[in-house]
Scaffold this motif. Structure first.
Motif, mmCIF file in Angstrom:
data_model
loop_
_atom_site.group_PDB
_atom_site.id
_atom_site.type_symbol
_atom_site.label_atom_id
_atom_site.label_comp_id
_atom_site.label_asym_id
_atom_site.label_seq_id
_atom_site.Cartn_x
_atom_site.Cartn_y
_atom_site.Cartn_z
ATOM 1 N N VAL A 224 2.894 63.977 -75.073
ATOM 2 C CA VAL A 224 2.661 65.314 -74.513
ATOM 3 C C VAL A 224 1.722 65.408 -73.157
ATOM 4 N N SER A 225 0.571 64.516 -73.143
ATOM 5 C CA SER A 225 -0.487 64.617 -72.144
ATOM 6 C C SER A 225 0.401 63.884 -70.995
ATOM 7 N N GLU B 110 6.041 67.625 -65.956
ATOM 8 C CA GLU B 110 7.444 67.749 -66.793
ATOM 9 C C GLU B 110 6.913 68.863 -68.133
ATOM 10 N N THR B 111 6.596 69.724 -67.860
ATOM 11 C CA THR B 111 6.133 70.701 -68.829
ATOM 12 C C THR B 111 7.110 71.053 -70.029
ATOM 13 N N SER B 112 8.534 71.239 -69.777
ATOM 14 C CA SER B 112 9.751 71.345 -70.620
ATOM 15 C C SER B 112 9.616 70.393 -71.361
ATOM 16 N N GLU C 82 3.726 78.199 -69.633
ATOM 17 C CA GLU C 82 3.659 77.696 -68.433
ATOM 18 C C GLU C 82 4.917 77.175 -67.743
ATOM 19 N N VAL C 83 6.079 76.839 -68.742
ATOM 20 C CA VAL C 83 7.354 76.737 -68.031
ATOM 21 C C VAL C 83 7.743 78.115 -67.095
ATOM 22 N N SER C 84 7.449 79.430 -68.053
ATOM 23 C CA SER C 84 7.995 80.463 -67.408
ATOM 24 C C SER C 84 7.425 80.714 -66.153
ATOM 25 N N VAL C 85 6.105 80.646 -66.069
ATOM 26 C CA VAL C 85 5.246 80.849 -64.589
ATOM 27 C C VAL C 85 5.845 79.993 -63.499
ATOM 28 N N ALA D 220 12.314 80.384 -71.975
ATOM 29 C CA ALA D 220 10.984 79.689 -72.271
ATOM 30 C C ALA D 220 9.835 80.596 -72.854
ATOM 31 N N LEU D 221 9.927 81.904 -72.615
ATOM 32 C CA LEU D 221 9.095 82.907 -73.280
ATOM 33 C C LEU D 221 9.577 83.247 -74.576
ATOM 34 N N LEU D 222 10.909 83.247 -74.737
ATOM 35 C CA LEU D 222 11.340 83.483 -76.128
ATOM 36 C C LEU D 222 10.994 82.164 -77.289
ATOM 37 N N ALA D 223 11.223 81.077 -76.532
ATOM 38 C CA ALA D 223 10.695 79.825 -77.326
ATOM 39 C C ALA D 223 8.930 79.907 -77.700
#
Length: 621
Positions: A256-257, A264-266, A301-304, A319-322
């Motif tokens: 993740v880090s 690669e935030t997704s 963050e993905v959404s932004v 992304a926000l729904l997730a």
């Protein structure tokens, strides 16, 4: 050179008397006996090695003299022996001097001299490593290029070839040749993927694990995140399959880090989701909650980022729904409302904006549940330092199972290994050198007598690096040598041990099979489950299957308990009896917990067997 353990003082007195009479052979035998006292006080043992060095030197056995000088000697005592030593021993000695040297200029000179000696001995990989340590990346690159071509043309070892190409890529980057580095990375990844597939096919997942670790390193060196991700996904898979849950969770955190750092935030969010599910399954709710909250943060963050890049708003919406799902599962209902507000503000069609606005209203007075959310605690963490296998494993490949070389490396590494371990390795190297000398002069029958002693001495070292010499010894035609190797393997608690052990269990000689089954029962560590289960399923011998059952009964994991319960329910009477007998004497609780819950659904014989086990363990049924 064999002698029973007589008192150390008595042996030293005997050696001194023999030396006074000029009887070097008698002195050597007495000192050899004294050196078997591997738990003696350090000052006594150092004095012994000094006396033994002098005896070997006077006998003209320079390699043995240098070996004992390695234990506690200095450059002053080792230097006079170097001129008469072979190139390989000069190289190893000079490398050790360089590693200890604090002056930069002299250190680089020593590394260069060591590299020259390794080249003279025909050891290209070790020469290249010495060049790298001396920061001579240009010459190191030339050596890695030569080795890469050699290994690629032979086509016999994809793993070694992949490591050589990786080293070529590393040194190409350090010499400023980015195009050559990219080409070498591409070739390395292809070879390592091929090697990993082959290792997994033949059940050597620990070697496949190494391949995937190198892929992570390749990705970090080259900046290609797809290699990092491929490596971590497979590393985590193998750790999970081997039931090393804390290692797996640490690897999840690292992955993740790494994904976040690469932007690669997704991918980071997806890995967090998988980590949460795994931690929950393993009964670690705090870690699961921490991963769930991390996932929610990352999806936001993905959404932004999607909106900032001008991507279609549906990407930000998904992304926000997730994030809503993750926060809902974690009981963070006020935060769910905040995310619905963000959804209602997206540039979507009016009906969807209104839908999200209404959803937001349902959470106006909602509160977040108080939950325990924390990363894996310190006391459950393990040291995750990963050896530079792109060097270490190429050295092993180049040493080709040489006991004298593998043991010599241990003797010289005082910073990593204990005094007792280094003493035992020194004795094994001295025996190996004696065997090599006998073989060189054609005394093969005489040499054959030393192989068993060598296997016994190697067994006391118990380090992973000693497995390669034992694997080589096992290929000897003499039954008594293979038996000695199999006995030695019982002390090596590594998955790789099972590679040779499986060969032993299918040996043409029943004595080897018998000893293999006995050794297998000693290899009881959590990640031994997979090879033990495989042996149980594939073995034709009832003795081997029963030994596998006894070993499995000592592994306190849910997977082992489940397999043992299945044996009691469905397998033959001999295996069932072995399982019942072993589980009566086992101490783990995983089987007890599983069996108590399964009791009502068991058939008559299986239920009786489980009741017998539980009652013998003092469990009321």
């Amino acid at each position: 050179m064999s002698q029973h353990l007589r008192p150390l003082a008595e042996l030293r007195d005997e050696a001194r008397s023999a030396l006074a009479r000029g009887e070097l052979g008698r002195a050597r035998e007495a000192l050899w006996g004294a050196l078997q006292h591997t738990i003696a006080r350090e000052e006594e043992y150092v004095a012994l090695t000094g006396e033994m060095r002098e005896v070997f030197n006077r006998l003209g056995d320079v390699r043995a003299a240098l070996t004992v000088a390695w234990y506690a000697g200095t450059e002053k005592t080792q230097a006079p022996l170097l001129e008469r030593a072979p190139a390989i021993d000069r190289a190893r000695t000079l490398l050790a001097w360089a590693d200890r040297e604090t002056g930069m200029e002299r250190q680089q000179q020593l590394y260069a001299r060591a590299a020259d000696e390794y080249e003279a001995a025909g050891l290209v990989a070790q020469a290249a490593i010495a060049r790298e340590r001396g920061h001579d990346f240009g010459r190191a690159r030339a050596l890695w290029s030569r080795l890469s071509q050699l290994l690629s043309s032979s086509g016999s070892d994809f793993y070694a070839a992949g490591l050589a190409r990786f080293n070529l890529a590393r040194t190409s980057l350090r010499t400023g040749d980015a195009a050559a580095a990219r080409e070498a990375v591409f070739a390395s990844v292809h070879l390592l993927e091929e090697a990993a597939d082959r290792y997994e096919t033949i059940g050597q997942r620990e070697r496949a694990f190494d391949c995937y670790q190198v892929l992570i390193a390749i990705g970090r060196e080259s900046g290609a995140f797809e290699h990092v991700l491929e490596g971590y996904v497979n590393v985590i898979r193998i750790l999970r399959e081997d039931h090393l849950r804390y290692y797996a969770l640490q690897s999840y955190e690292e992955a993740v880090s790494a994904a976040e750092k690469q932007g690669e935030t997704s991918a980071a969010a997806t890995l967090s989701r998988e980590m949460a599910a795994y931690a929950r399954k393993e009964g670690l709710p705090a870690v699961a909650n921490f991963a769930m909250l991390t996932q929610a943060r990352l999806w936001q963050e993905v959404s932004v980022l999607a909106l900032r890049r001008g991507s279609p708003p549906e990407i930000a919406e998904n992304a926000l729904l997730a994030a809503v799902i993750a926060l809902g599962e974690a009981g963070q209902y006020r935060k769910v409302g905040d995310v619905y507000r963000a959804l209602s503000e997206l540039p979507l069609e009016a009906s969807r904006q209104k839908h999200y606005g209404r959803a937001r209203e349902r959470y106006v007075d909602a509160q977040d549940l108080s939950i325990d959310a924390a990363p894996l605690p310190a006391h459950l963490r393990h040291e995750m330092g990963f050896p530079e296998v792109w060097h270490v494993d190429l050295v092993e490949w180049e040493q080709a199972g040489s006991a004298s070389q593998a043991a010599g490396d241990v003797v010289l590494d005082a910073s990593q290994w204990s005094e007792v371990t280094r003493r035992r390795a020194m004795l094994a190297r001295l025996t190996a050198l004696a065997i090599e000398e006998q073989e060189a002069r054609g005394a093969f029958r005489e040499a054959s007598g030393g192989y068993v002693t060598l296997a016994e001495q190697l067994s006391t070292v118990e380090l992973y690096t000693i497995l390669s010499p034992l694997e080589t010894l096992f290929r000897r035609p003499e039954t008594h040598v293979r038996v000695a190797v199999v006995r030695a393997l019982s002390r090596f608690l590594y998955k790789r041990t099972f590679t040779t052990l499986r060969e032993a269990l299918a040996d043409r000689d029943p004595t080897v099979v018998h000893e293999g089954a006995k050794s297998m029962e000693e290899l009881r560590f959590p990640h031994a489950f997979d090879p033990l289960a495989r042996i149980y399923r594939e073995a034709q011998s009832a003795q081997v299957r029963q030994s596998a059952v006894r070993a499995l009964s000592k592994i306190d994991t849910f997977e082992a308990a489940e397999l043992l319960l299945g044996i009691i329910r469905h397998d033959g009477s001999e295996e069932r009896m072995a399982a019942v007998d072993a589980l009566r004497r086992a101490s783990g609780m995983k089987f007890i917990d599983l069996a108590r819950g399964a009791m009502p659904g068991l058939s008559g014989p299986a239920q009786a067997a489980v009741r017998d086990i539980l009652q013998s363990r003092g469990v009321n049924v």
